[in-house]
Design an enzyme around this catalytic site. Structure first.
Site, PDB file in Angstrom:
ATOM      1  N   TYR A  63      22.867   7.361  36.289  1.00 30.25           N
ATOM      2  CA  TYR A  63      21.886   7.719  35.891  1.00 30.25           C
ATOM      3  C   TYR A  63      20.859   6.390  35.303  1.00 30.25           C
ATOM      4  O   TYR A  63      19.816   6.665  35.427  1.00 30.25           O
ATOM      5  CB  TYR A  63      22.239   9.486  35.755  1.00 30.25           C
ATOM      6  CG  TYR A  63      20.745  10.331  35.317  1.00 30.25           C
ATOM      7  CD1 TYR A  63      19.990  10.301  36.446  1.00 30.25           C
ATOM      8  CD2 TYR A  63      20.407  10.104  33.802  1.00 30.25           C
ATOM      9  CE1 TYR A  63      18.836  10.906  35.574  1.00 30.25           C
ATOM     10  CE2 TYR A  63      19.900  10.558  33.539  1.00 30.25           C
ATOM     11  CZ  TYR A  63      18.895  11.585  34.278  1.00 30.25           C
ATOM     12  OH  TYR A  63      16.975  12.199  34.044  1.00 30.25           O
ATOM     13  N   SER A  77      14.251   8.560  30.814  1.00 29.23           N
ATOM     14  CA  SER A  77      15.309   9.799  29.874  1.00 29.23           C
ATOM     15  C   SER A  77      16.280   9.004  28.707  1.00 29.23           C
ATOM     16  O   SER A  77      16.023   7.893  28.557  1.00 29.23           O
ATOM     17  CB  SER A  77      16.492   9.927  30.857  1.00 29.23           C
ATOM     18  OG  SER A  77      17.230  10.590  30.446  1.00 29.23           O
ATOM     19  N   LYS A  94      17.996   4.610  35.937  1.00 29.83           N
ATOM     20  CA  LYS A  94      16.206   5.167  34.862  1.00 29.83           C
ATOM     21  C   LYS A  94      16.045   3.243  33.961  1.00 29.83           C
ATOM     22  O   LYS A  94      14.734   2.952  33.912  1.00 29.83           O
ATOM     23  CB  LYS A  94      16.365   6.239  33.399  1.00 29.83           C
ATOM     24  CG  LYS A  94      16.589   7.917  34.545  1.00 29.83           C
ATOM     25  CD  LYS A  94      15.202   7.903  34.752  1.00 29.83           C
ATOM     26  CE  LYS A  94      15.294   9.477  35.650  1.00 29.83           C
ATOM     27  NZ  LYS A  94      14.293  10.006  36.376  1.00 29.83           N
TER      28      LYS A  94
END
Ligand code: UFG
Length: 328
Positions: free
Chosen positions: A140, A116, A144
């Site tokens: 988050y 991402s 990643k």
């Protein structure tokens, strides 16, 4: 190639399996259907299973002779990652390690990973290039980035080759109108705008009108989900041909502000829905735009739906025909 696709019943996953099939690959989807939809993958082979379940993983690898894995499964809501980090470390890191363990046990050494733009955090330089500093502003993005690092270590130690694809703002829907976005927790701007147009929401809220951008609202790089799907096909070709690991940004290299997206959506839908101006949402950078030159040069990626209008038009076709999403 024979490919295991984890999270293949999800939004980007379901668009990608269609493209992989068109490219002649044989697909098995591994998905726990916690947020994916069976109706998004009609006609595909589905193994219902969870990445926490090592025996389910072992079974699917033992029953199939996979050449590669495309790994989408994971948690995606950046906001929730700050209040429930454990779920993100479990789903995006620990469970993904189970997948790698099964891969190595069965000598499957190629993986395409859903990363991402969140790995960059609030980048100062625009457009963002792959080599720019990575400083995620939420858990988050951190998970990643950490899993990208895991993949680098597994390449050095075990020869596992990976392509990490760093998506910017995925949006739009398959032009057939058959599949599209249907997230349980709806937080994405374009989905919320179109639901407001459909009268499923009272209004669209603009989070922040005092950003240092020309119209004061946040700027993002919206990229069509079918173009993202194409990049996975190219990434697998790249791994097969070069047997080398790499990381690529996937965006349109254009920024659209929240106000611009709302105005274009009003034009395309022909509906004048209500807009409410609110304060900033915590953790939102002012601007995030990709350089995708590397994906174009090395993978030969050529986005086909590279305007905000094309993205909105395909998304509108999907939402208009499925106002309540799948399975309704
Ligand atoms: N926004 C609004 N109102 C809303 C929703 C969003 O004004 O109701 C604004 C946001 O403030 C932001 C823009 O619209 O400026 C886009 O917001 P999204 O929630 O659609 O997307 P984000 O840019 O916050 O995040 C997305 C994905 C993340 C991913 C990130 C990577 O949701 O999972 O892109 O760039 F990490």
């Amino acid at each position: 190639m024979k490919i295991l696709v984890t999270g293949g019943a999800g939004y980007i996953g379901s668009h990608t399996v269609r493209k992989l099939k068109q490219a002649g690959h044989e697909i098995v989807i591994f998905d726990n259907l916690s947020s994916g939809h069976k109706d998004a993958i009609k006609g595909f082979s589905l193994a219902v299973g969870d990445l926490t379940d090592k025996s389910a993983l072992e079974k699917v690898f033992a029953e199939n002779n996979f050449d590669a894995v495309v790994h989408f499964a994971g948690s995606i809501e950046a906001g929730e990652s700050m209040t429930d980090p454990k779920r993100f470390f479990d789903n995006n890191l620990v469970n993904s390690l189970n997948l790698l363990e099964a891969m190595l046990a069965h000598d499957v050494k190629k993986i395409v990973f859903s990363s991402s733009a969140a790995v960059y955090g609030e980048s100062e330089k625009m457009p963002v290039e792959e080599i720019d500093p990575k400083d995620p502003t939420n858990v988050y993005g951190l998970t990643k980035l950490m899993f990208e690092q895991v993949l680098d270590a597994y390449d050095a130690a075990y020869g596992l080759k990976s392509v990490a694809l760093r998506y910017f703002n995925a949006a739009g829907a398959d032009p057939s109108g058959e599949i599209g976005a249907d997230h349980k927790h709806k937080t994405h701007l374009i989905t919320l705008i179109l639901l407001a147009a459909l009268g499923k929401r009272d209004a669209i809220k603009i989070f922040g009108t005092d950003y240092p951008t020309p119209d004061g609202t946040g700027i993002r790089d919206y990229v069509h989900v079918s173009d993202l799907a194409d990049a996975h096909v190219l990434a697998l070709d790249y791994l097969k041909k070069n047997n080398r690991s790499d990381k690529f940004n996937l965006g349109n290299e254009k920024g659209n502000s929240v106000r611009e997206v709302i105005e274009r959506a009003k034009k395309i839908t022909g509906i004048d829905f209500k807009v409410i101006e609110e304060g900033r949402r915590e953790g939102d950078p002012a601007k995030l735009v990709a350089s995708s030159q590397k994906a174009k040069d090395i993978l030969g990626w050529r986005p086909q739906f590279d305007t905000i209008d094309q993205i909105l038009e395909t998304a509108w076709t999907w939402h208009k025909n499925h106002p309540d999403g799948f399975e309704k």
